[in-house]
Design a protein around this motif. Structure first.
Motif, PDB file in Angstrom:
ATOM      1  N   SER B   2       0.845  -1.193   0.000  1.00 39.47           N
ATOM      2  CA  SER B   2       0.000   0.000   0.000  1.00 39.47           C
ATOM      3  C   SER B   2       0.885   1.249   0.000  1.00 39.47           C
ATOM      4  O   SER B   2       1.909   1.298   0.679  1.00 39.47           O
ATOM      5  CB  SER B   2      -0.890  -0.020   1.238  1.00 39.47           C
ATOM      6  N   ASN B  23      -8.853   9.358  -5.556  1.00 39.34           N
ATOM      7  CA  ASN B  23      -8.035   8.253  -5.060  1.00 39.34           C
ATOM      8  C   ASN B  23      -8.629   6.905  -5.457  1.00 39.34           C
ATOM      9  O   ASN B  23      -7.903   5.984  -5.846  1.00 39.34           O
ATOM     10  CB  ASN B  23      -7.899   8.357  -3.532  1.00 39.34           C
ATOM     11  N   THR B  24      -9.955   6.808  -5.390  1.00 37.63           N
ATOM     12  CA  THR B  24     -10.620   5.559  -5.795  1.00 37.63           C
ATOM     13  C   THR B  24     -10.361   5.288  -7.277  1.00 37.63           C
ATOM     14  O   THR B  24     -10.017   4.168  -7.680  1.00 37.63           O
ATOM     15  CB  THR B  24     -12.144   5.676  -5.533  1.00 37.63           C
ATOM     16  N   GLN B  27      -6.690   4.171  -7.920  1.00 39.56           N
ATOM     17  CA  GLN B  27      -6.415   2.776  -7.564  1.00 39.56           C
ATOM     18  C   GLN B  27      -6.947   1.832  -8.637  1.00 39.56           C
ATOM     19  O   GLN B  27      -6.298   0.854  -9.001  1.00 39.56           O
ATOM     20  CB  GLN B  27      -7.061   2.448  -6.211  1.00 39.56           C
ATOM     21  N   ARG B  28      -8.132   2.173  -9.138  1.00 42.59           N
ATOM     22  CA  ARG B  28      -8.743   1.299 -10.144  1.00 42.59           C
ATOM     23  C   ARG B  28      -7.914   1.307 -11.423  1.00 42.59           C
ATOM     24  O   ARG B  28      -7.615   0.270 -11.994  1.00 42.59           O
ATOM     25  CB  ARG B  28     -10.174   1.774 -10.423  1.00 42.59           C
ATOM     26  N   ARG B  33      -2.482   0.083  -4.659  1.00 47.36           N
ATOM     27  CA  ARG B  33      -3.286   0.451  -3.481  1.00 47.36           C
ATOM     28  C   ARG B  33      -2.741   1.751  -2.889  1.00 47.36           C
ATOM     29  O   ARG B  33      -1.577   1.819  -2.499  1.00 47.36           O
ATOM     30  CB  ARG B  33      -3.221  -0.653  -2.419  1.00 47.36           C
ATOM     31  N   PHE B  34      -3.583   2.771  -2.867  1.00 45.28           N
ATOM     32  CA  PHE B  34      -3.205   4.054  -2.251  1.00 45.28           C
ATOM     33  C   PHE B  34      -4.081   4.304  -1.035  1.00 45.28           C
ATOM     34  O   PHE B  34      -5.314   4.162  -1.102  1.00 45.28           O
ATOM     35  CB  PHE B  34      -3.389   5.215  -3.238  1.00 45.28           C
TER      36      PHE B  34
END
Lengths: 163, 251
Positions: B2, B23-24, B27-28, B33-34
């Motif tokens: 992460s 942020n979501t 990550q996608r 993973r942030f």
């Protein structure tokens, strides 16, 4: 190469001087008594290579100097040298930045049209991977009281230089 | 693994939710993973930077210098919405008409936003003002800077120009701008740390492409950003040199 100033570019009465510019040689400059006020909120920014040849100017530099960007890029920074500036000031500038330090001082700059403008100048060496690759000069609006002090100081220094 | 993502504490609270949405998305699109960790104030951010806890940061120009020159960060992108500029404003009924009317001893309202404060102090210099001869009122937001002026608690206030322009019309009507900077080259940057070195090119490509798609452009809107623009190493170095000249004060 830096050409002499052209009377056709100068407005009003002017005086003529020949400057002996380091690394350039003699240059005839034409000087009027008109001061152009430093514009509020602006920074005049330029960069040179290690020999003092201009590699970058911002919009404010172009507007205040009166030259076009094409005329400035590739020219020595001493294209702005005003005869009222003491040689010792620039000797101190170069000694300081070549040693990797920051130099700051008040400078009277000469425009293409013979008028002048005062700046508070800060010059910083551009260090990349431990090596000086050029210099960035940032000019801002000076406090008038400091300018008045410098007018008197520089006149004494120029007189001492026998000019 | 992460990674820690943070945003310089000077971001507008209006965009808080937007950074979580961003942020979501990040990550996608990256498969990484942030963890988005927002700091309340600058000292907390500085401690996190010093402890090498940060991997991705939307950094203010002041911190960019430390991140690039001491921590090995690289700039991925900058917002394509113009540079960070500052405004000096006074109360609309103030007797001060220009910067030079202010005198040593003036009370200046400011924030903890380091680059805006720095540029603001440069704008005050023509009046002979400096950190030694003014009284600073540190405010937690630009709205509070405005309130300081309304209440007569400060003579002048330093604003991020964008924040000033976003103040409501009634608030702006009670203020008067003395000077607005036009520096053109000071930006926030989205920057990646050494642990993300292998992902820099992919992240940059994905970020720049955000402006091309209506859905991702909407995510950018939630940050107050119209699009991301690519930056090269020298552009950031140039800005850091410029900030160094502005910070310089002879001993």
């Amino acid at each position: 190469m830096l050409s002499d100033m052209n009377p056709a570019d100068v407005s009003g009465d002017y005086r003529e001087y020949t400057l002996d510019l380091f690394g350039v040689g003699p240059r005839r400059v034409l000087v009027t008594d008109e001061e152009v006020p430093y514009p509020d909120g602006r920074l005049i920014v330029s960069r040179t290579d290690t020999e003092g040849i201009i590699t970058h100017v911002n919009r404010s530099f172009v507007e205040m100097s009166g030259y076009t960007e094409d005329e400035l890029i590739g020219a020595p920074h001493s294209i702005l040298r005003h005869p009222d500036m003491p040689r010792a000031a620039f000797a101190d500038l170069w000694r300081t930045v070549q040693a990797g330090e920051i130099w700051q001082g008040y400078v009277k700059n000469l425009r293409k049209d013979g008028a002048y403008y005062w700046v508070k100048a800060t010059v910083i060496p551009n260090v990349r991977r431990g090596r000086i690759v050029g210099y960035t000069s940032v000019r801002r609006k000076p406090e008038r009281r400091k300018v008045e002090e410098c007018i008197a100081l520089y006149a004494r220094m120029v007189a001492e230089e026998g000019r | 693994m992460s990674y820690v993502f943070t945003v310089s504490p000077d971001f507008s609270p209006d965009y808080l939710a937007g950074w979580f949405v961003f942020n979501t998305w990040l990550q996608r699109v990256s498969g990484l993973r942030f963890h988005l960790e927002l700091m309340d104030h600058f000292p907390a951010l500085r401690q996190a930077i010093e402890a090498d806890r940060i991997d991705l940061i939307y950094a203010n120009p002041h911190d960019a210098a430390t991140l690039v020159r001491e921590k090995g960060f690289v700039a991925l992108v900058k917002p394509g919405d113009g540079a960070d500029e500052a405004v000096i404003a006074v109360s609309a009924d103030s007797p001060f008409q220009r910067i030079e009317d202010l005198e040593p001893g003036s009370r200046i309202a400011t924030t903890g936003d380091p680059d805006v404060h720095l540029v603001g102090m440069i704008l005050l210099e023509p009046a002979g003002l400096n950190r030694e001869n003014v009284t600073l009122h540190r405010c937690d937001s630009y709205v509070l800077v405005a309130k300081c002026l309304f209440r007569g608690e400060s003579d002048a206030g330093i604003f991020l120009a964008r924040a000033f322009d976003e103040l409501s019309r009634p608030v702006q009507d009670r203020l008067r701008v003395l000077v607005r900077s036009d520096i053109q080259v000071i930006h926030h940057y989205l920057m990646a740390g050494p642990r993300l070195a292998d992902w820099v090119a992919d992240l940059r490509d994905a970020l720049i492409a955000m402006g091309d798609d209506a859905k991702t452009a909407e995510i950018l809107k939630g940050l107050g950003v119209s699009r991301w623009e690519a930056v090269d190493e020298e552009e950031v170095e140039f800005m850091i040199d410029l900030m160094d000249t502005l910070s310089y004060s002879p001993a």
